[in-house]
Scaffold this active site. Structure first.
Site, mmCIF file in Angstrom:
data_model
loop_
_atom_site.group_PDB
_atom_site.id
_atom_site.type_symbol
_atom_site.label_atom_id
_atom_site.label_comp_id
_atom_site.label_asym_id
_atom_site.label_seq_id
_atom_site.Cartn_x
_atom_site.Cartn_y
_atom_site.Cartn_z
ATOM 1 N N HIS A 33 0.845 -1.183 0.000
ATOM 2 C CA HIS A 33 0.000 0.000 0.000
ATOM 3 C C HIS A 33 0.887 1.242 0.000
ATOM 4 C CE1 HIS A 33 1.020 0.172 4.242
ATOM 5 N NE2 HIS A 33 0.455 -1.010 4.451
ATOM 6 N N GLY A 35 1.907 3.112 2.285
ATOM 7 C CA GLY A 35 2.947 3.112 3.310
ATOM 8 C C GLY A 35 4.191 2.398 2.825
ATOM 9 N N HIS A 36 4.001 1.200 2.237
ATOM 10 C CA HIS A 36 5.141 0.489 1.647
ATOM 11 C C HIS A 36 5.760 1.320 0.517
ATOM 12 C CE1 HIS A 36 2.680 -3.059 3.117
ATOM 13 N NE2 HIS A 36 3.840 -3.276 3.693
#
Length: 514
Positions: A33, A35-36
């Protein structure tokens, strides 16, 4: 991008790329997502070779946790990594990672972090979880052999444990943390958020609201543990469906409980909405913000940084002067440029001092081993050799350690080549100050002329600046680059006053200080 599922294939390919290249690892369990994506973007921007591993680790799941439900989307993850510029994806199965050869999970050799770091926070509710994380991360470090690895600050306990693991086991990898990425509502991004219903997703924002309420009290001067935790719980109580596991205040590095915040404290929450476990945290710091100003030589960093510091009442730290002072010392003692052992010894013994300038138009006083070298370090002979000296590991380690110690409490404006990417990656404001090589050569030529050193042609200066840019940008250790979250300011045709005004404006807008 190359996709590997075996250790041998991964190692062979990376070994072919490794000489004189920086390899970075982003360990994930997939279902990538935003964040990654923030971790991956930094790895791609700050390293020559970015590697993303995708492995749903059975060792970190408890008997009643959601291993079978954990989302798996290898193909879409592969497409995202390729689009972001990842060079290698490593997607092993259990057997490849040594946990599926007929032994039960209880029979696997594990890396065991300090109990004091695993018995609190999530570790109290997920026994064995951090052993599983530490075991697989250690194996990934052994397989990939990265020089840098990226972890998110949302998993603050994991981050602290990995830092301790690397330090205690002498694993030669630098751990870089990246800020938590949030939805517009404030909900921290997580692969498990997809389990939330629309109603639960709205209620889940209460974690961030609780943290923000405590932050507000902290900013008003509250430092007491009980008062801050009560503030969080009062907010969480507004959503009865949220079932708290813990609300705690700990040291961000050791995870020991804090009774009060002397310098900084990690405020952490965990609990359930329905069947979905959520975590969040916020670092409370008793420190003024840091401004990191990077950019190539001759872009006006030193002058601008001094003026910004004076305008905002912050401490000015000229890291370039540190490296020039060390270069002066090497030349003064007649040490050969290639004698790294002798240079390392001289740097280890050197005493470097900085005294604030008496006015905004004056250089700070720089002393090394008691000698004032403020003027000497500005000579062209120093500038011609400083990049080679600064690129040495021993020199950088000593000076970066000194810089971090000076800036530990914040309230500084720092300029250099890798301040925002390496020295102070958590700086509240990052600026990348640049200008064309010709413009920088003109400025340097004018400066030399004023010093009575007019024997160098403009063309020669421009050539030297281009060569130095190439050397600074391609050195294997902490090369010059723009931090992914830095704001670029091109100073061509701008006065020093205009550049200073722009940075002060950006600071006040970002930090919200009047």
């Amino acid at each position: 991008m190359r996709l590997f599922t075996t250790i041998a294939g991964t190692r062979t390919f990376l070994d072919s790329l490794r000489p004189n290249r920086t390899i970075a690892l982003v360990p994930t369990m997939g279902a990538l997502h935003r964040g990654h994506e923030s971790l991956i973007r930094r790895a791609v921007a700050e390293a020559d070779v970015a590697v993303v591993s995708i492995f749903v680790n059975p060792l970190q799941f408890g008997p009643n946790e959601d291993l079978s439900r954990y989302p798996r989307s290898l193909e879409s993850d592969r497409q995202l990594c390729e689009a972001l510029g990842v060079k290698v994806m490593f997607a092993p199965d259990n057997a490849t990672m040594g946990i599926d050869d007929g032994r039960s999970l209880d029979e696997i050799v594990r890396v065991v972090p300090p109990i004091a770091m695993t018995e609190r926070l999530c570790g109290a509710f997920r026994p064995g979880h951090f052993e599983g994380v530490a075991t697989i991360v250690t194996r990934l470090f052994q397989i990939i052999r990265p020089s840098i690895a990226y972890f998110g600050e949302k998993d603050a306990q994991q981050l602290a444990i990995i830092r301790r693991l690397v330090a205690d086991l002498n694993i030669p990898v630098e751990i870089r943390s990246c800020p938590t990425v949030r939805e517009e509502s404030g909900l921290a991004l997580s692969s498990r958020n997809r389990y939330l219903s629309d109603s639960e997703r709205e209620k889940a924002t209460i974690l961030w609201l609780g943290l923000r309420a405590a932050l507000s009290r902290f900013q008003d001067g509250e430092r007491d543990r009980t008062a801050l935790l009560d503030t969080v719980r009062e907010t969480l109580a507004l959503v009865p469906d949220f079932h708290e596991q813990y609300v705690d205040l700990v040291d961000p590095l050791t995870l020991n409980p804090r009774s009060t915040i002397e310098r900084e404290g990690l405020l952490a929450i965990a609990g359930y909405l329905g069947n979905t476990r959520l975590i969040d945290n916020l670092l409370l710091r008793r420190r003024q913000p840091t401004i990191a100003i990077d950019g190539p030589a001759g872009a006006g960093k030193s002058t601008v940084t001094r003026r910004v510091a004076r305008e905002l009442g912050l401490l000015y730290l000229d890291t370039g002067a540190m490296y020039r002072a060390v270069t002066w010392l090497v030349m003064e003692e007649g040490i050969a440029s290639g004698d790294e052992a002798a240079i390392a010894e001289a740097v280890a013994k050197a005493r470097i001092e900085f005294l604030p300038p008496p006015s905004v138009d004056r250089e700070p006083t720089v002393k090394i081993n008691g000698r004032d070298v403020t003027g000497a370090i500005r000579e062209p002979e120093i500038a011609a050799r400083v990049s080679a000296i600064a690129a040495m590991k021993a020199v950088r380690e000593r000076l970066v350690g000194l810089q971090r110690e000076i800036g530990r409490s914040g309230g500084i404006v720092v300029e250099g080549r890798d301040i925002g990417t390496n020295v102070f990656p958590d700086a509240e404001l990052k600026i990348f100050l640049t200008a064309s090589p010709l413009e920088r050569a003109k400025r340097r030529w004018k400066d030399l002329e004023q010093r009575g050193r007019s024997g160098i042609s403009l063309e020669k200066l421009e050539q030297e600046i281009r060569e130095r840019d190439h050397l600074d940008s391609n050195r294997p250790l902490s090369p010059l680059m723009k931090a992914i979250d830095a704001i670029e300011v091109n100073t061509d045709h701008l006065t020093i006053e205009a550049v200073t005004e722009k940075i002060v404006f950006l600071y006040r807008e970002k930090i919200k200080i009047p």
